[in-house]
Design a protein around this motif. Sequence first.
Motif, PDB file in Angstrom:
ATOM      1  N   TYR A  69      79.014  61.189  82.597  1.00 27.90           N
ATOM      2  CA  TYR A  69      79.912  60.559  83.560  1.00 27.90           C
ATOM      3  C   TYR A  69      79.484  59.114  83.748  1.00 27.90           C
ATOM      4  O   TYR A  69      78.281  58.827  83.808  1.00 27.90           O
ATOM      5  N   PRO A  70      80.436  58.167  83.819  1.00 23.87           N
ATOM      6  CA  PRO A  70      80.045  56.762  83.936  1.00 23.87           C
ATOM      7  C   PRO A  70      79.492  56.428  85.320  1.00 23.87           C
ATOM      8  O   PRO A  70      79.983  56.940  86.334  1.00 23.87           O
ATOM      9  N   LEU A  71      78.472  55.595  85.362  1.00 28.03           N
ATOM     10  CA  LEU A  71      78.000  55.079  86.638  1.00 28.03           C
ATOM     11  C   LEU A  71      79.129  54.290  87.287  1.00 28.03           C
ATOM     12  O   LEU A  71      79.864  53.573  86.615  1.00 28.03           O
ATOM     13  N   TYR A  72      79.275  54.445  88.584  1.00 26.71           N
ATOM     14  CA  TYR A  72      80.313  53.791  89.391  1.00 26.71           C
ATOM     15  C   TYR A  72      81.704  54.397  89.179  1.00 26.71           C
ATOM     16  O   TYR A  72      82.695  53.841  89.621  1.00 26.71           O
ATOM     17  N   GLY A  73      81.781  55.541  88.502  1.00 25.53           N
ATOM     18  CA  GLY A  73      83.035  56.267  88.443  1.00 25.53           C
ATOM     19  C   GLY A  73      83.930  55.911  87.279  1.00 25.53           C
ATOM     20  O   GLY A  73      83.673  54.987  86.509  1.00 25.53           O
ATOM     21  N   LEU A  74      85.038  56.664  87.190  1.00 24.76           N
ATOM     22  CA  LEU A  74      85.947  56.527  86.051  1.00 24.76           C
ATOM     23  C   LEU A  74      86.773  55.253  86.098  1.00 24.76           C
ATOM     24  O   LEU A  74      87.371  54.861  85.098  1.00 24.76           O
ATOM     25  N   GLY A  75      86.829  54.589  87.245  1.00 22.47           N
ATOM     26  CA  GLY A  75      87.580  53.356  87.346  1.00 22.47           C
ATOM     27  C   GLY A  75      87.092  52.287  86.392  1.00 22.47           C
ATOM     28  O   GLY A  75      87.820  51.338  86.070  1.00 22.47           O
ATOM     29  N   HIS A 129      76.078  56.556  91.513  1.00 22.91           N
ATOM     30  CA  HIS A 129      76.560  55.378  92.255  1.00 22.91           C
ATOM     31  C   HIS A 129      78.031  55.499  92.651  1.00 22.91           C
ATOM     32  O   HIS A 129      78.779  54.522  92.610  1.00 22.91           O
ATOM     33  N   VAL A 130      78.434  56.700  93.058  1.00 24.07           N
ATOM     34  CA  VAL A 130      79.806  56.877  93.532  1.00 24.07           C
ATOM     35  C   VAL A 130      79.847  57.135  95.036  1.00 24.07           C
ATOM     36  O   VAL A 130      80.937  57.246  95.617  1.00 24.07           O
ATOM     37  N   ALA A 131      78.676  57.202  95.675  1.00 22.19           N
ATOM     38  CA  ALA A 131      78.595  57.462  97.108  1.00 22.19           C
ATOM     39  C   ALA A 131      77.281  56.882  97.640  1.00 22.19           C
ATOM     40  O   ALA A 131      76.354  56.610  96.859  1.00 22.19           O
ATOM     41  N   TYR A 144      80.479  48.062  77.470  1.00 27.53           N
ATOM     42  CA  TYR A 144      80.924  47.673  78.803  1.00 27.53           C
ATOM     43  C   TYR A 144      80.551  48.701  79.866  1.00 27.53           C
ATOM     44  O   TYR A 144      80.834  48.492  81.047  1.00 27.53           O
ATOM     45  N   LEU A 145      79.984  49.826  79.461  1.00 27.37           N
ATOM     46  CA  LEU A 145      79.797  50.956  80.363  1.00 27.37           C
ATOM     47  C   LEU A 145      78.379  51.504  80.310  1.00 27.37           C
ATOM     48  O   LEU A 145      77.661  51.306  79.333  1.00 27.37           O
ATOM     49  N   GLU A 146      78.007  52.222  81.351  1.00 25.05           N
ATOM     50  CA  GLU A 146      76.737  52.938  81.374  1.00 25.05           C
ATOM     51  C   GLU A 146      76.995  54.358  81.868  1.00 25.05           C
ATOM     52  O   GLU A 146      77.679  54.558  82.871  1.00 25.05           O
ATOM     53  N   PHE A 147      76.463  55.322  81.146  1.00 26.50           N
ATOM     54  CA  PHE A 147      76.715  56.723  81.465  1.00 26.50           C
ATOM     55  C   PHE A 147      75.427  57.431  81.884  1.00 26.50           C
ATOM     56  O   PHE A 147      74.323  57.007  81.547  1.00 26.50           O
ATOM     57  N   LYS A 148      75.618  58.524  82.601  1.00 29.41           N
ATOM     58  CA  LYS A 148      74.494  59.371  82.991  1.00 29.41           C
ATOM     59  C   LYS A 148      74.906  60.822  82.817  1.00 29.41           C
ATOM     60  O   LYS A 148      76.076  61.182  83.019  1.00 29.41           O
ATOM     61  N   ALA A 149      73.955  61.657  82.427  1.00 27.44           N
ATOM     62  CA  ALA A 149      74.243  63.071  82.203  1.00 27.44           C
ATOM     63  C   ALA A 149      74.599  63.772  83.507  1.00 27.44           C
ATOM     64  O   ALA A 149      74.156  63.391  84.596  1.00 27.44           O
ATOM     65  N   VAL A 150      75.427  64.805  83.394  1.00 24.52           N
ATOM     66  CA  VAL A 150      75.777  65.668  84.516  1.00 24.52           C
ATOM     67  C   VAL A 150      74.769  66.808  84.563  1.00 24.52           C
ATOM     68  O   VAL A 150      74.419  67.389  83.531  1.00 24.52           O
TER      69      VAL A 150
END
Length: 448
Positions: A227-233, A345-347, A98-104
């Motif tokens: 960290y997930p794309l579009y934030g932790l929500g 994708h958080v800003a 259900y999620l997509e992540f990207k490295a920090v």
Amino acid sequence: MEEAYDAIVLGTGLKECIISGLLSVDGYKVLHIDRNNYYGGQSASLNLNQLFERFRPGQKPQTELGPSRDFNVDLVPKFIMANGNLVKVLIHTDVTKYLEFKAVDGSFVLNKNRVEKVPASDWEALKSPLLGLFEKRRAAKFLGYVQQYDPADPQTYKGQDLRRVTMAELYSQYGLDAMTVDFMGHALALHSDDSYMRRPALETVLKIKLYYDSMMRYEGLKSPYIYPLYGLGELPQAFARLSAVYGGTYMLAKADAEVVYDADSGRAMGVKSEGQTATAKFVVGDASYFPSKVQRTSRVVRALCVLSHPIPSTGDSHSVQLILPQKQVGRRSDIYVFCCSYSHHVAPKDKWLAFVSTTVETTDPTAELAAGLQLLGKIDEKFVEVVDVFEPLESGQRDGCFISRGYDATSHFETEIEDVLDMYLRITGKVLDLSSESLAKRQEAASA
């Protein structure tokens, strides 16, 4: 709503949603209720209009900040350790679909008023400007020991019983100076204060090893975090989907939901809302649903800042964690800087979100963030919030109330997932098995 359940979960914060998902997979009949009309609770993500409504009611955001819909601002921002327990839970439950992540991009530490990259391995320690020539060799030797240490293999102990020797004694055996100890304990092991020095060394060695193993988890990582794309929500909603797949029932906007207790035993027996009562064997929830059963243990101050540039001295990184160890800033607890941007994708394009947080120690919480805020450069917009952190008075096994701890000041999830796993143990009486075969076995048992 007037139905019997095995468990009722109150609040759709991340911890509650993980527990709801895990219990549903285990075959529990779960009812999940939230007084809000949205998912996430304290771990929700807001757009810019919602952010202004929360912090500055009646004000509208400046147009130069960008479109409101392009913001996904976490109320409690935290990075995820790539090889940590939260990732193992995500993989174990298959929630990753259900999620997509990207490295920090980077992990940094403040040292003598300079922002430096955190060395995570013996070879990085040898190149780090944090350390002098001889200290580099000592640090590399210590990190080499940590990397090869395996609790299941006594040959890797090198004559050390890490369950008996304290961390201070282990540091001393390698001759590490105070500055090296500072970044080892706070930037690698991620301790928030120095109390760990008096505890057995095994805890810290495994934490530093986790940092290194997370760096090696995926090819090309520049930090141990993802960290997930579009934030932790997105995370609470993903676990809510998991619960629903296994029969969990969700009810939002139940503003008057309250726990009902047995008059004789005092044990939780259900939840009442809108004149109806759902019964359950036990109730799980965040502290706001159990005001008489929690105590305030600390306060956290967070500043949310919108920037038009990356944090200086971080190599133009789009996402970073920066830790200011307590001794570097004359405090009893660390200051944490979390930064993410349009790359996750958080800003909007060319905007960064930076959060500065710490545990409150004085009567002027905002002033305590000054050392972190001054590292950000020019700030376009800033919001500050002080929140109480509550913890349960009991374990829940006597009164059937299993209550999550509040979110701390750290900018990573390791302490929070420990709370989830501890709650699961208290509820079910068993340690959550995160091995790859375990989920299929649990699913089979639940459907039998």
